[in-house]
Design a protein around this motif. Structure first.
Motif, PDB file in Angstrom:
ATOM      1  N   GLY A 319      -3.102  55.243 -43.491  1.00  0.00           N
ATOM      2  CA  GLY A 319      -3.160  56.137 -44.602  1.00  0.00           C
ATOM      3  C   GLY A 319      -3.915  55.612 -45.924  1.00  0.00           C
ATOM      4  N   MET A 320      -4.022  56.325 -46.681  1.00  0.00           N
ATOM      5  CA  MET A 320      -4.989  56.168 -47.882  1.00  0.00           C
ATOM      6  C   MET A 320      -4.073  56.749 -49.069  1.00  0.00           C
ATOM      7  N   GLU A 321      -3.990  55.737 -50.226  1.00  0.00           N
ATOM      8  CA  GLU A 321      -3.387  56.114 -51.466  1.00  0.00           C
ATOM      9  C   GLU A 321      -4.728  56.319 -52.325  1.00  0.00           C
ATOM     10  N   LYS A 322      -4.428  56.450 -53.560  1.00  0.00           N
ATOM     11  CA  LYS A 322      -5.327  56.707 -54.609  1.00  0.00           C
ATOM     12  C   LYS A 322      -6.423  55.541 -54.726  1.00  0.00           C
ATOM     13  N   ASP A 323      -5.945  54.485 -54.802  1.00  0.00           N
ATOM     14  CA  ASP A 323      -6.937  53.271 -54.868  1.00  0.00           C
ATOM     15  C   ASP A 323      -6.671  52.193 -54.032  1.00  0.00           C
ATOM     16  N   HIS A 324      -5.612  52.550 -52.794  1.00  0.00           N
ATOM     17  CA  HIS A 324      -5.076  51.416 -51.828  1.00  0.00           C
ATOM     18  C   HIS A 324      -5.233  52.138 -50.527  1.00  0.00           C
ATOM     19  N   VAL A 325      -5.434  51.364 -49.508  1.00  0.00           N
ATOM     20  CA  VAL A 325      -5.448  51.612 -48.051  1.00  0.00           C
ATOM     21  C   VAL A 325      -4.351  50.784 -47.453  1.00  0.00           C
ATOM     22  N   ILE A 326      -3.584  51.527 -46.576  1.00  0.00           N
ATOM     23  CA  ILE A 326      -2.541  51.212 -45.496  1.00  0.00           C
ATOM     24  C   ILE A 326      -3.226  50.663 -44.400  1.00  0.00           C
ATOM     25  N   ILE A 327      -2.906  49.389 -43.876  1.00  0.00           N
ATOM     26  CA  ILE A 327      -3.612  48.814 -42.563  1.00  0.00           C
ATOM     27  C   ILE A 327      -2.388  48.550 -41.810  1.00  0.00           C
ATOM     28  N   SER A 328      -2.220  49.080 -40.628  1.00  0.00           N
ATOM     29  CA  SER A 328      -1.294  48.886 -39.673  1.00  0.00           C
ATOM     30  C   SER A 328      -1.637  47.660 -38.637  1.00  0.00           C
ATOM     31  N   LYS A 329      -2.555  47.515 -38.235  1.00  0.00           N
ATOM     32  CA  LYS A 329      -2.978  46.418 -37.270  1.00  0.00           C
ATOM     33  C   LYS A 329      -4.444  45.855 -37.758  1.00  0.00           C
ATOM     34  N   GLY A 330      -4.594  44.475 -37.346  1.00  0.00           N
ATOM     35  CA  GLY A 330      -5.881  43.928 -37.389  1.00  0.00           C
ATOM     36  C   GLY A 330      -6.000  42.877 -38.422  1.00  0.00           C
ATOM     37  N   LEU A 331      -4.796  42.678 -39.284  1.00  0.00           N
ATOM     38  CA  LEU A 331      -4.906  41.426 -39.988  1.00  0.00           C
ATOM     39  C   LEU A 331      -3.843  40.079 -39.886  1.00  0.00           C
ATOM     40  N   GLN A 332      -3.077  40.400 -38.202  1.00  0.00           N
ATOM     41  CA  GLN A 332      -2.077  39.423 -38.229  1.00  0.00           C
ATOM     42  C   GLN A 332      -2.404  37.956 -38.337  1.00  0.00           C
ATOM     43  N   ASN A 333      -3.601  37.611 -38.008  1.00  0.00           N
ATOM     44  CA  ASN A 333      -4.045  36.207 -37.780  1.00  0.00           C
ATOM     45  C   ASN A 333      -4.817  35.735 -38.924  1.00  0.00           C
ATOM     46  N   ALA A 334      -4.993  36.390 -40.210  1.00  0.00           N
ATOM     47  CA  ALA A 334      -5.608  36.248 -41.300  1.00  0.00           C
ATOM     48  C   ALA A 334      -4.931  35.459 -42.236  1.00  0.00           C
ATOM     49  N   GLY A 335      -5.366  34.685 -43.091  1.00  0.00           N
ATOM     50  CA  GLY A 335      -4.769  33.987 -44.085  1.00  0.00           C
ATOM     51  C   GLY A 335      -5.012  34.752 -45.510  1.00  0.00           C
ATOM     52  N   SER A 336      -6.043  35.314 -45.755  1.00  0.00           N
ATOM     53  CA  SER A 336      -6.336  35.887 -46.953  1.00  0.00           C
ATOM     54  C   SER A 336      -7.501  36.959 -46.671  1.00  0.00           C
ATOM     55  N   LEU A 337      -7.373  37.919 -47.486  1.00  0.00           N
ATOM     56  CA  LEU A 337      -8.133  39.049 -47.503  1.00  0.00           C
ATOM     57  C   LEU A 337      -9.165  38.962 -48.514  1.00  0.00           C
ATOM     58  N   ILE A 338     -10.624  38.986 -48.229  1.00  0.00           N
ATOM     59  CA  ILE A 338     -11.803  38.999 -49.218  1.00  0.00           C
ATOM     60  C   ILE A 338     -11.724  40.293 -49.962  1.00  0.00           C
ATOM     61  N   ILE A 339     -11.488  40.298 -51.165  1.00  0.00           N
ATOM     62  CA  ILE A 339     -11.452  41.521 -51.947  1.00  0.00           C
ATOM     63  C   ILE A 339     -12.826  41.752 -52.845  1.00  0.00           C
ATOM     64  N   SER A 340     -13.529  40.989 -53.087  1.00  0.00           N
ATOM     65  CA  SER A 340     -14.479  41.026 -53.870  1.00  0.00           C
ATOM     66  C   SER A 340     -15.748  40.189 -53.320  1.00  0.00           C
ATOM     67  N   GLY A 341     -17.082  40.883 -53.406  1.00  0.00           N
ATOM     68  CA  GLY A 341     -18.303  40.023 -52.737  1.00  0.00           C
ATOM     69  C   GLY A 341     -18.408  40.510 -51.226  1.00  0.00           C
ATOM     70  N   SER A 342     -17.489  41.328 -50.738  1.00  0.00           N
ATOM     71  CA  SER A 342     -17.845  41.811 -49.136  1.00  0.00           C
ATOM     72  C   SER A 342     -19.039  42.128 -49.090  1.00  0.00           C
ATOM     73  N   ALA A 343     -19.786  42.793 -49.937  1.00  0.00           N
ATOM     74  CA  ALA A 343     -21.074  43.500 -49.365  1.00  0.00           C
ATOM     75  C   ALA A 343     -22.178  42.569 -49.132  1.00  0.00           C
ATOM     76  N   TYR A 344     -21.827  41.221 -49.667  1.00  0.00           N
ATOM     77  CA  TYR A 344     -22.903  40.313 -49.373  1.00  0.00           C
ATOM     78  C   TYR A 344     -22.688  39.466 -48.302  1.00  0.00           C
ATOM     79  N   LEU A 345     -21.469  39.650 -47.545  1.00  0.00           N
ATOM     80  CA  LEU A 345     -21.298  38.874 -46.392  1.00  0.00           C
ATOM     81  C   LEU A 345     -21.505  39.207 -45.001  1.00  0.00           C
TER      82      LEU A 345
END
Length: 356
Positions: A319-345
């Motif tokens: 689902g999606m809120e005004k400025d947030h996204v709800i994720i139900s699957k896919g991040l189980q094995n991740a330590g941290s989410l990259i929230i800035s600079g993703s466009a250059y990765l």
């Protein structure tokens, strides 16, 4: 001789300085290749919402819109709004003049086809009629018989009978009114069974946090000061365009309130249960800018587990809120989410952390 030692020392120092200068330059180049990013630790679920306050209206799971199969003029309506009804009870009738005439016509047509077939059958035995004529009259009998069945079926459905025990919620037509086939005349439900549901709107974030069988405490407006037990029995799989929200049904369990009616207002406090799975399981509430290439309920994000290398992973969007996204699957094995600079990765890009 002393002069030679001084010269050799100066040369050694110069070589060391050049060597140090080259190493520093290489290290600087390596640091320059790293892409600066900001991280969001993924060590908690949005299901950490301990209590969700909702409100809605009571309903049942078996509302039925009753109508006539054929069109005509309503002759009688035998119940009113709020009346209790029993399965099979006659609720309404059409003026039978037209449908009775249709049944009579079909009966006469069938009787004639039977007579014609009998006559041709006798002629066929005397070798006067052909086999084709005999077969044609048999076909005419079969057709007339099916037409008679259809007319009788329509006559039986020129009445409305209750499909189950319950109540009349709404009367949608009046005696003497001309109605078309399928026009709703009554709305009924099976409320006599006591299987009440509190249907409540929920936000995207709440929808993702709620699970089937989550417990709830329900308050009925007509019974102040008392709460009833309930559980989440259903979550909508699509958004309600009328109020731009999802819905959830809370089924009352155990003691059922007596002073309750369809459409009555109620409140509930839902306690989402965090699954007993490993720490870091979703759902997750992430910034909208962290999501890349969203397509339907699928998207991509960059994550890191060592704070040195970026990895691209596929996620499921709940689902999606005004400025947030709800994720139900896919991040189980991740330590941290990259929230800035993703466009250059890209996959495997070296990163440097810039979080304050």
């Amino acid at each position: 001789m002393k002069t030679l030692h001084v010269i050799a020392l100066l040369a050694l120092l110069s070589s060391f300085a050049v060597s140090c200068g080259e190493k520093t330059s290489a290290e600087q180049k390596k640091e320059t290749d790293k892409i600066p990013v900001k991280l969001l630790p993924l060590n908690g679920q949005i299901a950490a919402i301990n209590l969700i306050n909702v409100s809605g209206q009571f309903t049942t799971d078996d509302e039925v819109m009753l109508s006539f199969k054929t069109g005509g003029i309503i002759q009688s309506l035998l119940v009113k709004e709020g009346d209790a009804i029993k399965q099979g009870q006659l609720l309404a009738t059409l003026n039978p003049t037209e449908i009775d005439a249709q049944v009579q016509q079909a009966q006469l047509s069938y009787d004639k086809s039977v007579r014609d077939h009998q006559r041709i059958q006798n002629l066929y035995k005397d070798s006067v009629a052909t086999l084709e004529q005999l077969q044609n009259t048999q076909t005419a009998v079969d057709i007339a018989q099916e037409q008679l069945k259809s007319a009788q079926f329509n006559r039986s459905h020129s009445q409305i009978r209750a499909q189950a025990n319950g109540f009349v919620l709404r009367k949608l037509a009046s005696e003497g009114q001309m109605v078309q086939p399928g026009t709703a005349v009554f709305e009924t439900n099976g409320a006599q069974s006591g299987d009440w549901l509190l249907r409540v709107p929920v936000s995207n974030k709440e929808w993702a946090a709620i699970r089937i069988q989550d417990k709830a405490q329900v308050e009925v407006e007509s019974i102040p000061g008392k709460t009833f037990n309930g559980v989440i029995s259903r979550k909508s799989e699509g958004i309600n365009a009328a109020n731009n929200s999802f819905t959830a049904d809370i089924k009352l369990m155990g003691e059922k309130p007596a002073a309750i009616a369809f459409g009555m207002f109620g409140k509930a406090k839902i306690t989402p249960v965090v699954p007993a799975a490993t720490e870091g399981d979703g759902p997750w509430d992430i910034p909208y800018d962290a999501l890349l290439e969203g397509d339907g309920n699928t998207g991509y994000v960059f994550v890191t587990s060592d704070n040195k290398t970026a990895h691209k992973v596929t996620v499921t969007i709940a689902g999606m809120e005004k400025d947030h996204v709800i994720i139900s699957k896919g991040l189980q094995n991740a330590g941290s989410l990259i929230i800035s600079g993703s466009a250059y990765l890209t996959e495997g890009s070296p990163i440097t952390i810039t979080n304050n």
